[in-house]
Design a protein around this motif. Sequence first.
Motif, PDB file in Angstrom:
ATOM      1  N   LEU A  77       0.817  -1.219   0.000  1.00  0.00           N
ATOM      2  CA  LEU A  77       0.000   0.000   0.000  1.00  0.00           C
ATOM      3  C   LEU A  77       0.851   1.270   0.000  1.00  0.00           C
ATOM      4  CD1 LEU A  77      -2.668  -1.173   2.606  1.00  0.00           C
ATOM      5  CD2 LEU A  77      -3.143  -0.604   0.211  1.00  0.00           C
ATOM      6  N   HIS A 103      -5.321   1.776   6.606  1.00  0.00           N
ATOM      7  CA  HIS A 103      -5.876   1.901   5.257  1.00  0.00           C
ATOM      8  C   HIS A 103      -7.153   1.070   5.154  1.00  0.00           C
ATOM      9  CE1 HIS A 103      -6.160   1.550   0.861  1.00  0.00           C
ATOM     10  NE2 HIS A 103      -5.313   2.567   0.769  1.00  0.00           N
ATOM     11  N   GLU A 129      -8.166  -0.877   2.936  1.00  0.00           N
ATOM     12  CA  GLU A 129      -7.923  -2.203   2.356  1.00  0.00           C
ATOM     13  C   GLU A 129      -7.026  -3.076   3.234  1.00  0.00           C
ATOM     14  OE1 GLU A 129      -6.411  -1.981  -1.586  1.00  0.00           O
ATOM     15  OE2 GLU A 129      -7.907  -0.522  -2.264  1.00  0.00           O
ATOM     16  N   ARG A 160      -8.373  -6.612   4.659  1.00  0.00           N
ATOM     17  CA  ARG A 160      -8.552  -7.599   3.594  1.00  0.00           C
ATOM     18  C   ARG A 160      -7.206  -8.109   3.092  1.00  0.00           C
ATOM     19  NH1 ARG A 160      -7.999  -7.264  -1.677  1.00  0.00           N
ATOM     20  NH2 ARG A 160      -7.994  -4.975  -1.704  1.00  0.00           N
ATOM     21  N   ARG A 161      -6.275  -7.203   2.885  1.00  0.00           N
ATOM     22  CA  ARG A 161      -4.971  -7.601   2.370  1.00  0.00           C
ATOM     23  C   ARG A 161      -4.213  -8.491   3.369  1.00  0.00           C
ATOM     24  NH1 ARG A 161      -2.362  -4.322  -1.835  1.00  0.00           N
ATOM     25  NH2 ARG A 161      -3.904  -2.966  -2.831  1.00  0.00           N
TER      26      ARG A 161
END
Length: 474
Positions: A62, A248, A250, A253-254
């Motif tokens: 990221l 972040h 995301e 999920r990451r």
Amino acid sequence: MTKYRTEHDSMGDVQVPADAYYGAQTQRAVENFPISGWRLPSSMISAMGLVKLACATANRDLGKLTGSGKNPLDDQAVEALLEAAREVSEGKLDDQFPVDVFQTGSGTSSNMNINEVISNRAIEIVGGDRMATQKPIHPNDHVNMGQSTNDTFPTAIHVAVAVQIQRRLIPALDKLRAALEEKAEQWDRVIKIGRTHLMDATPLRLGQEFGGFARQLELSLQRARRAAEAVLELPVGGTAVGSGINTHPEFGRRVAEVLAEETGVEFVEAVNHFEANAQRDALVESHGQLKCIAQTLFNVANNVRWLGSGPRCGFYEVQLPSRQPGSSIMPGKVNPVMCESLMQLTARVIGNDGCMSMSGAAGGNFQLNIMMPVMAHTALESIQLLASGADAFVEFCVAEMQANVDVCEAAVEQSLSMCTSLNPLIGYEQAAKLAKEAFATGKTIRELCIEKGVLDEQALNEALDPWSMTEPQA
């Protein structure tokens, strides 16, 4: 004499053993919690290392670690951070985690322990001085980036529990199931007397009895899979209270995707991070399945123990392997030690479930459960005990058991419940009278029927055929 170095945290300076990879907050926890001497299991340390590896990977991808924030890292430092986390996950630094299980209820002490170890080891990898007070790869700013103890510590518990169930418990239960199935097939022609209420009942085959045990293990395998499925949702990404502050969108999920790839377990981001941070219901559910597996193993071990009782004054239908002398005073006595070992450890697991239930119910106030370290220790202890116990029971008991065929078959003809097969021919009340008279006179049901001419010879032989009693009849 032990040499020390000075480490610093937000509360000030702390003297830490010079050769330790951990730092100030870990040392404070060591001093604050001289409670049990129990450390978190190595499987939990490994899972924490994997979580940190996954978090660093997500932050790298990221652009967070090398971005415009405070003290961005260069690519070499990022790779060193990843390498250090990998070393922790592989157990190479297990001796650097001295914090007692009975610590701060969120696991903050252990989370900072791992942050400090990874920080100092990463600094060392890039050729820096891990003894220095200033940390170019910082335990909070870099190793703990986008995280809180409140979401990463329970994430690590879920990872450790699911992985240990998949890698240790399921294979051990499957091995025991296969061993019992093998005995069931091997002993399918051995007829014996059944027992209900510990009293004589109708005949069955020894193979059928052990087939029932094998089915219990097959169902235990299903429960073990459900125990792993219960913890697949991961809290990571919720940070402090579930809102995801300082991370972040995301990130969760990451991280879950990296953990799934690393372990082969289908981890996913939590559906609701407020629930996932605050409650440990999934762990309670998971351990409930382990408790059921434990009572199954207790039951199987206890039945095998009874079947092997004797050798002259018990049932002795199954001969158990002789593992060790059984008495310090009675020469030649041999005991069912493997059954007893399995029964004891399953009792421990059943007791552990009370700890899990209490911790889940009472510990989850508002946005955080504060019983997590003991839940981690307890759940992983239960998995280890069940897996090791099942393995030992197969190797040192089930694999070497032998059927005492003559003992099994000799008791069948003596059973008063042989009269059960006469019910359709002479009625329940007449059969009951025969059973009572047979017991009073010491005669068998067959002898009494012949004496009284209850049935002709062919009909009597067909009715009292033990083999036919072991299966339904049209």
